[in-house]
Design an enzyme around this catalytic site. Structure first.
Site, PDB file in Angstrom:
ATOM      1  N   HIS A  21      48.014 -82.652   7.749  1.00 42.32           N
ATOM      2  CA  HIS A  21      49.166 -81.912   8.561  1.00 42.32           C
ATOM      3  C   HIS A  21      50.028 -81.110   7.653  1.00 42.32           C
ATOM      4  O   HIS A  21      49.923 -81.475   6.582  1.00 42.32           O
ATOM      5  CB  HIS A  21      49.626 -82.850   9.668  1.00 42.32           C
ATOM      6  CG  HIS A  21      50.344 -83.829   9.226  1.00 42.32           C
ATOM      7  ND1 HIS A  21      51.659 -83.729   8.789  1.00 42.32           N
ATOM      8  CD2 HIS A  21      50.090 -85.346   9.065  1.00 42.32           C
ATOM      9  CE1 HIS A  21      52.235 -84.944   8.384  1.00 42.32           C
ATOM     10  NE2 HIS A  21      51.212 -85.832   8.758  1.00 42.32           N
ATOM     11  N   HIS A  24      51.869 -83.324   4.758  1.00 39.16           N
ATOM     12  CA  HIS A  24      50.890 -83.167   3.707  1.00 39.16           C
ATOM     13  C   HIS A  24      51.132 -81.825   2.868  1.00 39.16           C
ATOM     14  O   HIS A  24      51.223 -81.976   1.662  1.00 39.16           O
ATOM     15  CB  HIS A  24      49.575 -83.628   3.844  1.00 39.16           C
ATOM     16  CG  HIS A  24      49.422 -84.985   4.672  1.00 39.16           C
ATOM     17  ND1 HIS A  24      48.512 -84.936   5.926  1.00 39.16           N
ATOM     18  CD2 HIS A  24      49.783 -86.292   4.381  1.00 39.16           C
ATOM     19  CE1 HIS A  24      48.618 -86.068   6.283  1.00 39.16           C
ATOM     20  NE2 HIS A  24      49.303 -86.807   5.393  1.00 39.16           N
ATOM     21  N   CYS A 129      52.513-104.729   9.288  1.00 39.35           N
ATOM     22  CA  CYS A 129      52.148-103.657  10.090  1.00 39.35           C
ATOM     23  C   CYS A 129      50.842-103.157   9.720  1.00 39.35           C
ATOM     24  O   CYS A 129      50.793-102.587   8.376  1.00 39.35           O
ATOM     25  CB  CYS A 129      53.450-102.731  10.157  1.00 39.35           C
ATOM     26  SG  CYS A 129      52.631-100.985  10.914  1.00 39.35           S
ATOM     27  N   CYS A 132      51.334 -99.322   8.368  1.00 41.04           N
ATOM     28  CA  CYS A 132      51.932 -99.348   6.960  1.00 41.04           C
ATOM     29  C   CYS A 132      51.152-100.170   5.826  1.00 41.04           C
ATOM     30  O   CYS A 132      51.710-100.147   4.764  1.00 41.04           O
ATOM     31  CB  CYS A 132      53.292 -99.683   7.070  1.00 41.04           C
ATOM     32  SG  CYS A 132      54.325 -98.966   8.094  1.00 41.04           S
ATOM     33  N   CYS A 146      58.219-102.272  14.143  1.00 46.02           N
ATOM     34  CA  CYS A 146      57.963-101.636  12.876  1.00 46.02           C
ATOM     35  C   CYS A 146      58.940-100.203  12.893  1.00 46.02           C
ATOM     36  O   CYS A 146      58.904 -99.556  13.640  1.00 46.02           O
ATOM     37  CB  CYS A 146      56.592-101.143  12.623  1.00 46.02           C
ATOM     38  SG  CYS A 146      56.258 -99.932  11.372  1.00 46.02           S
ATOM     39  N   HIS A 149      56.431 -96.943  12.810  1.00 47.53           N
ATOM     40  CA  HIS A 149      55.513 -96.867  13.905  1.00 47.53           C
ATOM     41  C   HIS A 149      56.234 -97.164  15.235  1.00 47.53           C
ATOM     42  O   HIS A 149      55.609 -96.898  16.370  1.00 47.53           O
ATOM     43  CB  HIS A 149      54.155 -97.534  13.434  1.00 47.53           C
ATOM     44  CG  HIS A 149      53.665 -96.857  12.454  1.00 47.53           C
ATOM     45  ND1 HIS A 149      53.703 -97.560  11.031  1.00 47.53           N
ATOM     46  CD2 HIS A 149      52.567 -95.941  12.282  1.00 47.53           C
ATOM     47  CE1 HIS A 149      53.221 -96.627  10.353  1.00 47.53           C
ATOM     48  NE2 HIS A 149      52.427 -95.832  10.844  1.00 47.53           N
ATOM     49  N   LYS A 298      59.740 -87.227  13.850  1.00 44.78           N
ATOM     50  CA  LYS A 298      59.148 -86.657  12.649  1.00 44.78           C
ATOM     51  C   LYS A 298      57.374 -86.342  13.131  1.00 44.78           C
ATOM     52  O   LYS A 298      57.041 -86.666  14.136  1.00 44.78           O
ATOM     53  CB  LYS A 298      58.735 -87.737  11.931  1.00 44.78           C
ATOM     54  CG  LYS A 298      57.954 -87.475  10.706  1.00 44.78           C
ATOM     55  CD  LYS A 298      57.457 -89.081   9.814  1.00 44.78           C
ATOM     56  CE  LYS A 298      56.840 -88.613   8.823  1.00 44.78           C
ATOM     57  NZ  LYS A 298      55.840 -89.964   8.388  1.00 44.78           N
ATOM     58  N   LYS A 301      50.698 -88.241  12.673  1.00 46.38           N
ATOM     59  CA  LYS A 301      49.539 -88.145  13.499  1.00 46.38           C
ATOM     60  C   LYS A 301      49.594 -89.256  14.632  1.00 46.38           C
ATOM     61  O   LYS A 301      49.288 -89.090  15.670  1.00 46.38           O
ATOM     62  CB  LYS A 301      48.574 -88.824  12.458  1.00 46.38           C
ATOM     63  CG  LYS A 301      47.224 -88.749  13.062  1.00 46.38           C
ATOM     64  CD  LYS A 301      45.974 -89.095  12.298  1.00 46.38           C
ATOM     65  CE  LYS A 301      45.529 -90.640  12.329  1.00 46.38           C
ATOM     66  NZ  LYS A 301      44.507 -91.049  11.609  1.00 46.38           N
TER      67      LYS A 301
HETATM   68  N1  MSP Z   1      49.155 -93.312   0.850  1.00 47.09           N
HETATM   69  C1  MSP Z   1      50.483 -93.366   0.865  1.00 47.09           C
HETATM   70  C2  MSP Z   1      51.143 -92.653  -0.432  1.00 47.09           C
HETATM   71  C3  MSP Z   1      51.076 -93.516  -1.682  1.00 47.09           C
HETATM   72  S1  MSP Z   1      51.563 -92.921  -3.026  1.00 47.09           S
HETATM   73  C4  MSP Z   1      51.253 -93.853  -4.148  1.00 47.09           C
HETATM   74  C5  MSP Z   1      51.098 -92.600   2.051  1.00 47.09           C
HETATM   75  N2  MSP Z   1      50.535 -91.389   2.461  1.00 47.09           N
HETATM   76  S2  MSP Z   1      50.288 -90.605   3.718  1.00 47.09           S
HETATM   77  O1  MSP Z   1      49.110 -89.885   3.852  1.00 47.09           O
HETATM   78  O2  MSP Z   1      51.059 -91.145   4.840  1.00 47.09           O
HETATM   79  O3  MSP Z   1      51.452 -89.322   2.967  1.00 47.09           O
HETATM   80  C6  MSP Z   1      52.825 -89.417   2.992  1.00 47.09           C
HETATM   81  C7  MSP Z   1      53.558 -88.272   2.424  1.00 47.09           C
HETATM   82  O4  MSP Z   1      52.964 -87.296   3.226  1.00 47.09           O
HETATM   83  C8  MSP Z   1      54.957 -88.424   2.590  1.00 47.09           C
HETATM   84  O5  MSP Z   1      55.576 -89.158   1.563  1.00 47.09           O
HETATM   85  C9  MSP Z   1      55.191 -87.036   2.539  1.00 47.09           C
HETATM   86  O6  MSP Z   1      55.072 -86.612   1.287  1.00 47.09           O
HETATM   87  C10 MSP Z   1      54.182 -86.436   3.363  1.00 47.09           C
HETATM   88  N3  MSP Z   1      54.504 -86.159   4.634  1.00 47.09           N
HETATM   89  C11 MSP Z   1      53.942 -86.959   5.806  1.00 47.09           C
HETATM   90  N4  MSP Z   1      54.594 -86.532   6.899  1.00 47.09           N
HETATM   91  C12 MSP Z   1      55.472 -85.839   6.666  1.00 47.09           C
HETATM   92  C13 MSP Z   1      56.225 -84.822   7.455  1.00 47.09           C
HETATM   93  N5  MSP Z   1      56.607 -84.995   8.817  1.00 47.09           N
HETATM   94  N6  MSP Z   1      57.261 -84.101   6.692  1.00 47.09           N
HETATM   95  C14 MSP Z   1      57.248 -83.928   5.336  1.00 47.09           C
HETATM   96  N7  MSP Z   1      56.623 -84.671   4.557  1.00 47.09           N
HETATM   97  C15 MSP Z   1      55.859 -85.843   5.424  1.00 47.09           C
HETATM   98  O7  MSP Z   1      52.019 -92.801   2.475  1.00 47.09           O
END
Ligand code: MSP
Length: 625
Positions: A21, A24, A129, A132, A146, A149, A298, A301
């Site tokens: 999304h 990411h 959790c 997480c 959590c 979440h 925020k 998903k």
């Molecule tokens: N797999 C772990 C990270 C491991 S790193 C060794 C993880 N993955 S995640 O798919 O949840 O991605 C997290 C990252 O996505 C966040 O740190 C951020 O960089 C980005 N984002 C996810 N949602 C976001 C927003 N709503 N806004 C901005 N960035 C965010 O955590």
């Protein structure tokens, strides 16, 4: 620009199960933009991204489909890889934690840390959790739930392996204090230091295979797999070649880690203590950006309010999305994603300011110089001023990018673009061609050279459309300094680069607004200053069918005003008319042209009439009650 360095930049590795999304996409575009800036500056760059593929959620999803977790990962991974391709992300390595190279490094680190006596076996009961994939301590919970979440946790008791994180607490505090740029921005550093005022718990780093199979086996007990965060963080050293034969690890490490604030704790506490124990130097910087919010919450998903970047790319193109995400978020703070601000930003910066300058300059060169970039001849003080401004923008942008203030760097470039639009207005090369063709040539060369520099500066953010501009000027890969554009170059044909996004604006038909609908107080009305104004000059605006540019006199003052009246009045018939204007409006730029005030007109359906003062006794600048 920057000094030549090795620059190693990482994004988090995303959960393979997630649907990609805008969050990411944001981190990954941010990394790509930084990487491109550094590459342009001559740095050698290693940009790493990838996928986090172990853990309970992956195992559960695979079970549900009746396939192996590995097959499940293989099926899911292309969603990210394809999106990065669509977004023109130029990464240097894409790591997946299920790769053999990664398994080897994780087991190596575990062996070393175990040998050092930093891992012990113990029984543990904790609040877990699944979302997480981590245990939470009592003090981290929010109303017993959590914090990420907002869901109740599971109480789990089991025998597990623990990493002595607490042993490195003081070393970590000292390191953070001694290295002010280690955790950024500053408020995030303070957050971590605040957290470290309380005693640090040890970290549970294993899961019994009886509960979770899908992970990297512990090298010292085959009944256990590695906790997914302990595994995932190590990707940052696997990719540059830690414990492999080649020497690249020392070339690249330490890294700049870009992360979202949601994963600050794991990166700024777990990871540094793991590195202390393994005897590996700390990362250069851990930079935590804010969240993209949808309304107040925020995007995520689990909350179901995510914006799909693919929809936006299909509708508006890659560059506008990259531009919006980079321009709109102040790095380190949260930002709200709305379609309204997306369209507004695109129309004002890209269509109006940048796109308009480009189409004006190229059209004028085509029309008056047979499509050939003219010789500038001798520059006057005005052009030398433009050149100085360009040189200062180049320096400023370099400076701001080094401080990761990308939105400010972009604004700096756009300010320069706007100043060139003003320069064009003041010099009016469309008039100069009639009287002094060499002066027109000088102005158009100067504007085109400014455009080349602006396009080069914006290239890391909007690589595709700037490439078209640079191709048209035969200036791709040219140096970022003044005076490089070659006179005599034939300009290639092109279609509009940033067509305006048309929005159906709510039309307020003032004639039909009744007093009951729009009541304002006397004081509110007093805030609006209406005055008479005499039209001195009027002219059409190239490329804008509905607009006229007027020079007006308001008492002793001369002003320029842009009005949407071209379909109703010929410029000649306006000169000499005394009209009514709103005189205390903030100045604005319409199609790159400054407008100071708003003229008043009555409109119904297709008919429009200016409000004209019907007595020549009243002079310009008189107050209208
Ligand atoms: N797999 C772990 C990270 C491991 S790193 C060794 C993880 N993955 S995640 O798919 O949840 O991605 C997290 C990252 O996505 C966040 O740190 C951020 O960089 C980005 N984002 C996810 N949602 C976001 C927003 N709503 N806004 C901005 N960035 C965010 O955590």
């Amino acid at each position: 620009m920057f000094a030549k360095n090795n620059y190693f930049l990482t994004t988090p590795i995303y959960y393979v199960n997630d649907k990609p999304h805008i969050g990411h996409a944001y981190t990954t575009i941010l990394a790509d933009v930084l990487a491109r800036f550094h590459r342009t500056a001559g740095d050698e760059v290693f940009f790493l991204t990838g996928l986090d593929e172990h853990g309970l959620k992956v195992q559960q999803a695979a079970d549900k489909k009746g396939i192996t977790p590995q097959l499940h990962c293989d099926k899911m991974a292309p969603r990210f890889i394809d999106l990065w391709e669509k977004l023109h992300i130029q990464y240097d390595d894409f790591i997946r934690t299920t790769e053999k190279r990664h398994e080897n490094v994780v087991q190596d680190i575990l062996r070393n840390v175990y040998k050092k006596g930093d891992i012990y076996f113990d029984e543990y009961t904790g609040e877990y959790c699944v979302g997480c994939e981590r245990f939470y301590t009592e003090k981290e919970l929010v109303e017993g739930k959590c914090p990420q979440h907002d869901k109740p946790l599971e109480t789990i008791t089991e025998k597990n392996y623990f990493f002595k994180m607490s042993k490195y607490q003081q070393e970590l505090i000292d390191y953070i204090n001694d290295n002010p740029d280690f955790i950024q921005p500053k408020h995030r550093k303070n957050e971590i230091l605040g957290f470290l005022r309380h005693p640090l718990d040890d970290l549970c780093i294993s899961r019994p295979k009886s509960r979770l199979n899908w992970g990297i086996e512990l090298p010292f007990n085959k009944d256990y797999v590695t906790y997914v965060w302990f595994d995932a963080l190590i990707n940052y050293i696997t990719a540059p070649g830690y414990s492999s034969d080649d020497k690249s690890f020392n070339k690249w490490w330490p890294a700049v880690h870009l992360i979202g604030k949601d994963i600050l704790m794991t990166h700024a506490v777990y990871w540094p203590t793991m590195l202390f124990s393994a005897g590996i130097p700390q990362p250069k910087t851990i930079f935590a950006h804010g969240w993209w919010l949808s309304g107040e919450s925020k995007m995520s998903k689990s909350l179901g309010n995510v914006v799909n970047p693919l929809d936006l790319i299909d509708k508006y193109g890659v560059d506008p999305l990259r531009y919006y995400l980079m321009r709109e978020m102040v790095l380190g703070q949260d930002a709200s994603f709305t379609m309204e601000s997306f369209i507004k930003r695109y129309n004002s910066d890209l269509a109006n300011d940048f796109g308009n300058l480009f189409s004006r300059v190229s059209t004028l060169i085509a029309k008056n110089f047979e499509n050939i970039i003219p010789e500038p001849g001798e520059l006057t003080v005005v052009e030398i001023e433009v050149q100085k401004r360009a040189e200062s923008v180049i320096k400023q942008v370099d400076n701001l990018i080094n401080k990761m203030r990308i939105n400010e760097a972009i604004e700096e470039i756009l300010q320069f673009v706007r100043s060139i639009n003003r320069y064009m207005e003041q010099q009016a090369p469309w008039n100069l061609v009639k009287t002094d063709k060499s002066a027109a040539a000088r102005v158009l060369y100067t504007a085109a050279e400014s455009l080349r520099i602006s396009a080069l500066l914006l290239q890391p953010v909007i690589p595709n459309r700037t490439k078209i501009i640079l191709d048209i000027f035969d200036a791709n890969g040219t140096e970022l300094k003044w005076g490089i554009l070659k006179s005599g170059t034939a300009i290639k044909k092109h279609s509009p680069l940033f067509p305006r996004i048309k929005v159906k604006e709510p039309v307020v038909d003032m004639v039909n607004v009744t007093a009951q609908e729009k009541l304002i107080t006397y004081d509110e009305f007093q805030n609006i200053e209406l005055r008479t104004a005499l039209i001195l000059e009027a002219e059409k605006i190239e490329g804008a069918n509905r607009l006229l540019k007027l020079q007006i006199e308001v008492g002793d003052e001369k002003r320029q005003i842009v009005g949407g009246i071209a379909e109703h009045y010929q410029p000649e018939e306006l000169v000499g008319k005394m009209i009514a204007i709103v005189s205390n409006l903030e100045s604005t730029t319409i199609r790159g042209i400054e407008s100071n005030g708003m003229l008043l007109a009555a409109k119904k359906g297709k008919d429009l009439s200016l409000i004209v003062i019907d007595s020549d006794k009243v002079e310009s600048g008189a107050k209208i009650f």
